[in-house]
Design an enzyme around this catalytic site. Structure first.
Site, short mmCIF file in Angstrom:
data_model
loop_
_atom_site.label_atom_id
_atom_site.label_comp_id
_atom_site.label_asym_id
_atom_site.label_seq_id
_atom_site.Cartn_x
_atom_site.Cartn_y
_atom_site.Cartn_z
N GLY A 297 0.83 -1.19 0.00
CA GLY A 297 0.00 0.00 0.00
C GLY A 297 0.87 1.24 0.00
N GLU A 298 0.37 2.32 0.59
CA GLU A 298 1.08 3.60 0.70
C GLU A 298 1.25 4.32 -0.64
OE1 GLU A 298 4.90 3.08 2.53
OE2 GLU A 298 4.10 2.06 4.30
#
Length: 340
Positions: free
Chosen positions: A305-306
């Site tokens: 993610g991120e």
């Protein structure tokens, strides 16, 4: 928002007149590509990337001068059901890590000249536990969508939405189950690393939510507010605002694509300006991308993610642009063209 129009109805109006791709810009980059010192098609998808950039920026000479990874962070009431290996407090701690420059996305952005901005979405106030009630009411969901539209800063010419939120792979899996059908286990993954018992809790929470909210899940906006999180709503707004401002979008992984999937369910054309940066190892992301009609640029087995996969994909996109912009033509290099 107008007092006499329900919040979601005002948002629906945004999709009535979405900008279309510029065929003139595509023709211009194809004409230049034909003159570059290489065989036609030799750069494969790099050539497709330039056509995509030109089409959606509306420029015969596309540019990437201010790419941005915009990370939206939120907390989720469903964490109370034991669906994550980490407590909700980790969301705020990771936001501090982003701010301090210590996360993976910080290193990716620094390495490839990409801007990074983090948007906190009421971390101290998680959404409602969707096994018990709708995650958000309509007004809050619409306001969060609107907040996402405002996150597009002047000068940004390539956007990669990212996210952070303990429990949000459960939220994404619930959205996919509502959109594409169950069982929940078809769409769930281990997120931050839940064991078999945690995975069972995750599936059970999603099944309970679908049973509770089932009669309302034919509308993508209702799916968003009942099952989604604030970061999902905000990313939907950001992706839509990018389209309205002719900014191409690079989709990240499993959670970001839940926002894209909801937009696609509203109208498939809503994400025509998006490319898939990578395919995540989380859940059934590959299946999701196939349903969205998106072929990922990268497959590195990532599931962080991120915005990390999208950030890496921007490096590929910048490389494609450099080749298109800076390669010599047959004429300027004194290289003979193809024999007639």
């Amino acid at each position: 928002m107008h007092a006499d129009i329900r919040p979601f109805e005002e948002i629906r109006m945004l999709f009535a007149n979405l900008p279309t791709p510029s065929e003139e810009s595509v023709a211009a980059v194809r004409a230049r590509d034909a003159q570059l010192t290489k065989p036609p098609g030799a750069l494969g998808r790099l050539e497709e990337i330039i056509e995509w950039l030109a089409a959606w920026q509306g420029r015969a000479e596309p540019a990437i001068e201010r790419p941005l990874v915009a990370v939206f962070a939120a907390n989720h009431g469903v964490v109370a059901q034991g669906v994550s290996a980490f407590p909700a407090s980790v969301t705020e701690q990771m936001v501090a890590n982003f701010t301090g420059g210590g996360a993976a996305i910080n290193q990716i952005c620094k390495a490839h000249g990409v801007g990074l901005k983090v948007y906190e979405l009421a971390l101290e106030r998680p959404t409602q536990d969707f096994t018990q009630a709708p995650a958000m009411d309509e007004r809050e969901a619409a306001a969060t969508f609107a907040y996402g539209t405002a996150a597009i800063e002047d000068g940004v010419d390539l956007l990669a939405p990212g996210e952070m939120g303990i429990g949000n792979t459960t939220v994404a899996a619930a959205i996919y189950t509502a959109l594409y059908g169950g069982p929940a286990s078809r769409w769930t993954g281990r997120g931050t690393g839940v064991d078999d018992t945690g995975l069972a809790r995750k599936n059970a929470a999603i099944e309970a939510a679908l049973k509770l909210h089932g009669p309302h899940l034919s509308d993508p906006f209702e799916i968003m507010r009942r099952l989604g999180g604030r970061e999902i709503a905000a990313m939907m707004g950001a992706i839509t605002a990018a389209r309205l401002n002719r900014i191409p979008v690079v989709l990240d992984g499993y959670v970001v694509c839940a926002a894209a999937a909801l937009l696609h369910a509203i109208t498939p054309d809503a994400i025509a300006h998006c490319v898939a940066g990578h395919v995540s190892a989380e859940g059934a992301h590959a299946d999701v991308l196939e349903r969205l009609g998106k072929k990922p640029l990268l497959d590195l087995g990532m599931r962080l993610g991120e915005g990390s996969g999208a950030g890496l994909a921007i490096a590929i996109i910048k490389t494609a642009l450099a080749c298109h912009r800076d390669m010599a033509t047959f004429e300027s290099a004194g290289v003979s063209g193809k024999a007639s």
